[in-house]
Each structure stands twice: as structure tokens, then as C-alpha cells.
Design a protein around this motif. Sequence first.
Motif, PDB file in Angstrom:
ATOM      1  N   THR A   1       5.842 -22.733   1.695  1.00 27.05           N
ATOM      2  CA  THR A   1       6.326 -22.384   0.437  1.00 27.05           C
ATOM      3  C   THR A   1       6.996 -20.829   0.484  1.00 27.05           C
ATOM      4  OG1 THR A   1       4.326 -21.258  -0.390  1.00 27.05           O
ATOM      5  CG2 THR A   1       4.627 -23.802  -0.798  1.00 27.05           C
ATOM      6  N   SER A   2       6.876 -19.991   1.468  1.00 21.23           N
ATOM      7  CA  SER A   2       7.289 -18.488   1.175  1.00 21.23           C
ATOM      8  C   SER A   2       8.701 -18.726   1.461  1.00 21.23           C
ATOM      9  CB  SER A   2       6.549 -17.937   2.400  1.00 21.23           C
ATOM     10  OG  SER A   2       7.210 -16.697   2.547  1.00 21.23           O
ATOM     11  N   ARG A   3       9.585 -17.852   0.761  1.00 24.90           N
ATOM     12  CA  ARG A   3      10.865 -17.571   0.949  1.00 24.90           C
ATOM     13  C   ARG A   3      11.330 -16.242   1.997  1.00 24.90           C
ATOM     14  NH1 ARG A   3      13.926 -20.814  -2.148  1.00 24.90           N
ATOM     15  NH2 ARG A   3      12.959 -21.772  -3.914  1.00 24.90           N
ATOM     16  N   ARG A   4      10.149 -15.832   2.680  1.00 29.96           N
ATOM     17  CA  ARG A   4      10.355 -14.786   3.432  1.00 29.96           C
ATOM     18  C   ARG A   4      10.522 -15.288   4.977  1.00 29.96           C
ATOM     19  NH1 ARG A   4       5.214 -11.136   2.156  1.00 29.96           N
ATOM     20  NH2 ARG A   4       4.355 -13.230   2.023  1.00 29.96           N
ATOM     21  N   THR A   5      11.376 -14.551   5.548  1.00 28.54           N
ATOM     22  CA  THR A   5      11.644 -15.105   6.922  1.00 28.54           C
ATOM     23  C   THR A   5      12.302 -13.906   7.871  1.00 28.54           C
ATOM     24  OG1 THR A   5      12.555 -16.863   8.538  1.00 28.54           O
ATOM     25  CG2 THR A   5      14.029 -16.047   6.379  1.00 28.54           C
ATOM     26  N   PHE A   6      12.682 -14.192   9.083  1.00 26.99           N
ATOM     27  CA  PHE A   6      13.390 -13.376   9.769  1.00 26.99           C
ATOM     28  C   PHE A   6      14.765 -13.793  10.314  1.00 26.99           C
ATOM     29  CE2 PHE A   6       8.878 -11.659   9.580  1.00 26.99           C
ATOM     30  CZ  PHE A   6       9.121 -10.426   9.713  1.00 26.99           C
ATOM     31  N   LEU A   7      15.742 -13.030  10.214  1.00 21.25           N
ATOM     32  CA  LEU A   7      17.085 -13.548  10.711  1.00 21.25           C
ATOM     33  C   LEU A   7      17.723 -12.600  11.629  1.00 21.25           C
ATOM     34  CD1 LEU A   7      18.481 -14.632   7.291  1.00 21.25           C
ATOM     35  CD2 LEU A   7      17.466 -16.009   8.799  1.00 21.25           C
ATOM     36  N   ASN A   8      18.574 -13.372  12.624  1.00 20.40           N
ATOM     37  CA  ASN A   8      19.420 -12.333  13.314  1.00 20.40           C
ATOM     38  C   ASN A   8      20.753 -12.743  12.860  1.00 20.40           C
ATOM     39  OD1 ASN A   8      19.915 -14.888  14.358  1.00 20.40           O
ATOM     40  ND2 ASN A   8      18.924 -14.387  16.449  1.00 20.40           N
ATOM     41  N   ARG A   9      21.783 -12.207  13.621  1.00 19.54           N
ATOM     42  CA  ARG A   9      22.921 -12.481  13.106  1.00 19.54           C
ATOM     43  C   ARG A   9      23.707 -13.848  13.241  1.00 19.54           C
ATOM     44  NH1 ARG A   9      27.384  -8.302  15.246  1.00 19.54           N
ATOM     45  NH2 ARG A   9      28.716  -9.034  13.619  1.00 19.54           N
ATOM     46  N   GLN A  10      23.011 -14.519  14.210  1.00 19.44           N
ATOM     47  CA  GLN A  10      23.441 -15.898  14.420  1.00 19.44           C
ATOM     48  C   GLN A  10      23.114 -16.960  13.268  1.00 19.44           C
ATOM     49  OE1 GLN A  10      22.400 -13.755  16.838  1.00 19.44           O
ATOM     50  NE2 GLN A  10      24.083 -14.110  18.392  1.00 19.44           N
ATOM     51  N   LEU A  11      21.283 -16.625  12.938  1.00 17.28           N
ATOM     52  CA  LEU A  11      20.813 -17.427  12.045  1.00 17.28           C
ATOM     53  C   LEU A  11      21.537 -17.093  10.443  1.00 17.28           C
ATOM     54  CD1 LEU A  11      17.177 -17.500  12.953  1.00 17.28           C
ATOM     55  CD2 LEU A  11      18.642 -19.203  12.736  1.00 17.28           C
ATOM     56  N   ALA A  12      21.737 -15.979  10.302  1.00 12.90           N
ATOM     57  CA  ALA A  12      22.377 -15.603   8.934  1.00 12.90           C
ATOM     58  C   ALA A  12      23.684 -16.195   8.932  1.00 12.90           C
ATOM     59  CB  ALA A  12      22.423 -14.100   9.123  1.00 12.90           C
ATOM     60  N   THR A  13      24.646 -16.407   9.973  1.00 10.64           N
ATOM     61  CA  THR A  13      25.828 -17.120   9.795  1.00 10.64           C
ATOM     62  C   THR A  13      25.386 -18.633   9.830  1.00 10.64           C
ATOM     63  OG1 THR A  13      26.751 -15.660  11.207  1.00 10.64           O
ATOM     64  CG2 THR A  13      27.808 -18.101  11.049  1.00 10.64           C
TER      65      THR A  13
ATOM     66  N   PRO B   1      24.459 -13.169   3.932  1.00 16.36           N
ATOM     67  CA  PRO B   1      24.797 -11.942   4.448  1.00 16.36           C
ATOM     68  C   PRO B   1      23.664 -11.350   5.225  1.00 16.36           C
ATOM     69  CG  PRO B   1      24.109 -11.713   2.144  1.00 16.36           C
ATOM     70  CD  PRO B   1      24.123 -13.176   2.271  1.00 16.36           C
ATOM     71  N   SER B   2      24.253 -10.763   6.328  1.00 16.30           N
ATOM     72  CA  SER B   2      23.429  -9.882   7.258  1.00 16.30           C
ATOM     73  C   SER B   2      24.145  -8.633   7.935  1.00 16.30           C
ATOM     74  CB  SER B   2      22.820 -10.717   8.258  1.00 16.30           C
ATOM     75  OG  SER B   2      22.041 -10.172   9.155  1.00 16.30           O
ATOM     76  N   ASP B   3      23.496  -7.590   7.645  1.00 18.45           N
ATOM     77  CA  ASP B   3      24.008  -6.429   8.336  1.00 18.45           C
ATOM     78  C   ASP B   3      23.301  -5.967   9.592  1.00 18.45           C
ATOM     79  OD1 ASP B   3      21.809  -5.587   7.017  1.00 18.45           O
ATOM     80  OD2 ASP B   3      22.859  -3.804   6.009  1.00 18.45           O
TER      81      ASP B   3
ATOM     82  N   PRO C   1      13.705  -8.687   8.486  1.00 15.75           N
ATOM     83  CA  PRO C   1      13.148  -9.477   7.586  1.00 15.75           C
ATOM     84  C   PRO C   1      14.333  -9.906   6.564  1.00 15.75           C
ATOM     85  CG  PRO C   1      12.470  -7.419   7.282  1.00 15.75           C
ATOM     86  CD  PRO C   1      13.174  -7.455   8.722  1.00 15.75           C
ATOM     87  N   TYR C   2      14.257 -10.979   6.009  1.00 17.37           N
ATOM     88  CA  TYR C   2      15.053 -11.466   4.863  1.00 17.37           C
ATOM     89  C   TYR C   2      14.049 -12.328   3.933  1.00 17.37           C
ATOM     90  CZ  TYR C   2      18.993 -13.802   2.301  1.00 17.37           C
ATOM     91  OH  TYR C   2      19.904 -14.285   1.620  1.00 17.37           O
ATOM     92  N   GLU C   3      14.429 -12.280   2.763  1.00 17.11           N
ATOM     93  CA  GLU C   3      13.867 -13.304   1.604  1.00 17.11           C
ATOM     94  C   GLU C   3      14.844 -13.913   0.800  1.00 17.11           C
ATOM     95  OE1 GLU C   3      10.696 -13.157  -2.067  1.00 17.11           O
ATOM     96  OE2 GLU C   3      11.003 -11.394  -0.696  1.00 17.11           O
ATOM     97  N   PHE C   4      14.764 -15.339   1.032  1.00 17.47           N
ATOM     98  CA  PHE C   4      15.575 -16.056   0.349  1.00 17.47           C
ATOM     99  C   PHE C   4      15.381 -15.932  -1.234  1.00 17.47           C
ATOM    100  CE2 PHE C   4      15.191 -18.389   4.419  1.00 17.47           C
ATOM    101  CZ  PHE C   4      16.750 -18.430   4.827  1.00 17.47           C
ATOM    102  N   PRO C   5      16.805 -16.083  -1.991  1.00 18.61           N
ATOM    103  CA  PRO C   5      16.411 -15.915  -3.283  1.00 18.61           C
ATOM    104  C   PRO C   5      15.754 -17.276  -4.051  1.00 18.61           C
ATOM    105  CG  PRO C   5      18.891 -16.665  -2.834  1.00 18.61           C
ATOM    106  CD  PRO C   5      18.167 -16.149  -1.500  1.00 18.61           C
TER     107      PRO C   5
END
Length: 236
Positions: free
Chosen positions: A7-19, A24-26, A33-37
Amino acid sequence: DYRALFTSRRTFLNRQLATLYGVPSDVAEGFAPYEFPEDSPRAGLLTHASLLAIHSHPGRSSPTLRGEFVRAAFLCQHIPAPPGDVDFSLIEQPSEDLPTIRDKVEAHMTAPACSGCHSMTDPIGLALEQFDGLGVHRTTENGALIDPSGELDGDEFDDAVGLGEALAAHSQLAPCLVSHLYKSVVGRAPEPEEAEELERLEALFAEADYSLPVLWSAILGSPSARWATGRREVDP
């Protein structure tokens, strides 16, 4: 809490996954770390591109493969192999009358030889149909709106997020993990006389608010762990 993985909206992204996820990803390199809205269609393990992609057919999604994976991996339920004479042409061929996979699967399930197993897998996998064979989010298929609603053992939901919540609340989720980890530690299937020990571990896991470190420690400290490759007689 192990259940939060679904159920968690927390994850980890690199540039490829963000695309791929369209967010957005910098991040210049590596993962961050990234959290989906809250209004995101992604939440929990089941919406990770890794699981969605590997449980798909080449070039298209598969509610059956995805549903079978959820049953086997997280609920320890076995789905029999399909009969050798099943006609899959209805699923594989394009059709203007059946534009979405849901349309095709529901037509396919009218066959008596198919309905038994597909009724266990497809209502789960159809909730993930808003993600294509690579795990990219979509809302339509062949111009038709995708319906991601589904059902898990009587618990109905509207979409993939709801599926994760239903799975997290399923009574067999925690016992299945105990079984998987127990087999991993001892290197074999449990023997009949170890049923009571598994029940003890399941109860301890629940009492510890489904803490994985507590479960690992309990299994490693279990008397059964001393017989990791099975009991055997030793000559005097």
C-alpha cells in the motif's frame, strides 16, 4: 509492517524509472527516494514496473499471469496448468468487438474448461490492466476505456491501489510469507509434525505487528532450523 509493502506510496527511482513512470526527477545517477502523490495510480509492490513487466507476454500485458503470480507468491495458492487443447486465438487476435483484454478475457472465461482457474487469476490481474506490458500507465486500450475494477476472494476494489489494499488485508498474506521464509531457512518443505511450529511463528509475526526482523529472528531461533536439510540417521 510487512503489509505496508502493498500500500505504500514510497519508493526509489532513478532517471530511467522516472521517465517510465512519467514523474519529474532531478536525480543525475543512482536511485533516490520518491513518494507518489495520493491521486497517483501507483502504490505498493504490485504497481512496480519490475513485477508488471516480468509477468506479461511479449508486447502485451497479461491479467492471467499477473493474477497467478499474486496467488502463488503472496497467498501460497497453486493454479493448475491449462489444458493442452485450450484455444487462445480469442485472446491473441485483434478484434474490434473486443478491444480490451478485459473484453477478451471475459469472453474466454465462458468456456467451461477455462472458467475455473481464470476466475481465480483474472479478477486480480484485470486490476493491473491500466499498466501495459512494460508497466507504463495508460487509461485506454485500442481506443476503449480500461476498467481496472476487480475482486479478491470477495473483497471488491476499483483499481490497482485497491487491489494492494485488499491483498494487505487478506488473511493468508502473512501465513504465506511465514511459509516462504521458513522453507528458505530450512531448505525444505515443512514436515507434518512442524505444523504447530508454523502456527506459533504466524502468531508471533502478528503480535509483532508483522515486523520482518522479528519473524527472521524467530525462524532462525526455531528448533526446526537445526534440521535445515532434513533429519537423517547417523551411524553410531
